[in-house]
Design an enzyme around this catalytic site. Structure first.
Site, PDB file in Angstrom:
ATOM      1  N   GLU A  60      -1.374  -8.434  -2.491  1.00 54.50           N
ATOM      2  CA  GLU A  60      -2.812  -8.181  -2.617  1.00 54.50           C
ATOM      3  C   GLU A  60      -3.520  -9.217  -3.483  1.00 54.50           C
ATOM      4  O   GLU A  60      -4.618  -9.680  -3.133  1.00 54.50           O
ATOM      5  CB  GLU A  60      -3.045  -6.766  -3.181  1.00 54.50           C
ATOM      6  CG  GLU A  60      -2.816  -5.650  -2.189  1.00 54.50           C
ATOM      7  CD  GLU A  60      -1.355  -5.310  -1.966  1.00 54.50           C
ATOM      8  OE1 GLU A  60      -1.067  -4.483  -1.082  1.00 54.50           O
ATOM      9  OE2 GLU A  60      -0.492  -5.878  -2.682  1.00 54.50           O
ATOM     10  N   HIS A 129      -0.362   7.233  -4.312  1.00 43.09           N
ATOM     11  CA  HIS A 129      -1.025   6.835  -3.066  1.00 43.09           C
ATOM     12  C   HIS A 129      -2.230   7.712  -2.754  1.00 43.09           C
ATOM     13  O   HIS A 129      -2.769   7.648  -1.643  1.00 43.09           O
ATOM     14  CB  HIS A 129      -0.047   6.903  -1.884  1.00 43.09           C
ATOM     15  CG  HIS A 129       1.023   5.861  -1.914  1.00 43.09           C
ATOM     16  ND1 HIS A 129       1.974   5.801  -2.897  1.00 43.09           N
ATOM     17  CD2 HIS A 129       1.285   4.826  -1.074  1.00 43.09           C
ATOM     18  CE1 HIS A 129       2.784   4.780  -2.666  1.00 43.09           C
ATOM     19  NE2 HIS A 129       2.382   4.167  -1.572  1.00 43.09           N
TER      20      HIS A 129
END
Length: 337
Positions: A60, A129
């Site tokens: 990322e 998550h």
């Protein structure tokens, strides 16, 4: 008009913007061959090719940094980060670079990029998550943060975000992807939204309910329930977390005299705290009861479905807070039918 899902509205809008402007391109993990973890980019690699739909490594910080460089040179990247939880790996690029470049270089360079990322609980994805960490980004000058709640708003705000010359974090709650709403049959006919402007989605006179993303939809459901009890609730959908439309919030509370704020993140230091402070500063003399907040339990979100459901804010918890607030104003409520 067509009745489409939130997911389809995003996909069709991405396609329309790519057709409109050849500088728009997509980046992200598995968005090409796999067509995205949530199928938002379905069919776009086949139509536009690998030059404009780029699969990235699982890195990322690296691909957000690459997008920032591309944006500085005149392109308009739309980055998909698989979940907002993974955006934390790119925090330095987002906070120390994307948000700062325009100001640090006196406007000589801008970063017209969009970061699309879903978040939220309810899907049994575990504590790491299922977070709503939009507060991290809403705190940072130089970023814009939007959180549309309906397919129509998602389309209009995504258009606005892609065309904006500042970096925009575009939040998508996982629970919204399969929700439906009406859009013009031709997505090209949708006008871009105004980033920084909230919407009064349901006018009312007795109390203001303020929410964003999934909780704006829950607020609308609660307003329907209250209507059957003779209560006229006004619903304000924030839509934009930065800039924040303080004027619309204050005007609404001055009309109704009370407010409840609903959010999917944690209560302490949350978005709701900022809204409550805004109301206190701008509408204190109009308040008939303290502002109440409804938020997620302050725990890492459990995996077990029963515990996860109990930890998340719901229509029931919001309805209880609204009724308690109304009673605090001295109103006698009719029994629920």
């Amino acid at each position: 008009m067509a009745n489409v899902t939130y997911r389809q509205a995003l996909r069709d809008t991405l396609r329309a913007e790519m057709l409109r402007d050849e500088n728009v391109f997509l980046m992200g993990e598995e968005i090409g061959l796999f067509e995205g973890s949530y199928k938002i980019t379905e069919g776009l690699l086949k139509e536009f090719g690998p030059r404009r739909v780029k699969d990235t490594p699982i890195a990322e910080e690296g691909f957000v940094g690459a997008a920032i460089g591309a944006a500085m040179l005149g392109l308009r990247p739309v980055v998909e980060i698989m979940t907002i939880n993974f955006s934390l790996l790119a925090l330095d690029q987002i906070v120390n670079h994307a948000a700062k470049i325009y100001g640090m270089f006196g406007g000589q360079a801008s970063v017209p990029m969009v970061i699309r990322t879903p978040g939220g609980g309810g899907q049994q994805l575990g504590a790491t998550h299922s977070q709503n960490v939009e507060l991290f980004y809403s705190f940072i000058p130089g970023l814009k943060v939007v959180a549309p709640s309906t397919p129509a708003e998602a389309s209009a705000m995504l258009k606005a975000a892609i065309r904006d010359d500042d970096p925009v974090l575009f939040l998508e709650n996982l629970a919204l992807y399969n929700t439906k709403g009406e859009l013009p049959a031709a997505v090209e006919d949708i006008e871009p939204a105004e980033i920084g402007r909230a919407a009064v989605t349901r006018p009312g006179t007795d109390i203001t309910i303020i929410g964003y993303s999934r909780m704006a939809r829950v607020a609308a459901e609660v307003a329907e329930t209250l209507a059957a009890e003779g209560v006229s609730a006004e619903v304000v959908d924030l839509r934009s977390l930065r800039p924040l439309d303080r004027a619309t919030i204050v005007e609404s509370v001055r009309r109704t005299g009370s407010a409840v704020v609903a959010e999917d993140d944690w209560l302490t230091y949350g978005i709701g705290a900022e809204i409550a402070a805004t109301i206190q500063e701008g509408a204190f003399d109009w308040l008939d009861a303290p502002v109440r907040r409804v938020a997620m339990a302050e725990v890492p979100l459990p995996y077990a479905k029963s515990l996860e459901t109990a930890a998340l804010p719901s229509a029931e918890s919001l309805l209880t807070a609204v009724r308690d607030t109304l009673r605090a104003t001295g109103r006698t409520l009719e029994p629920a039918r």
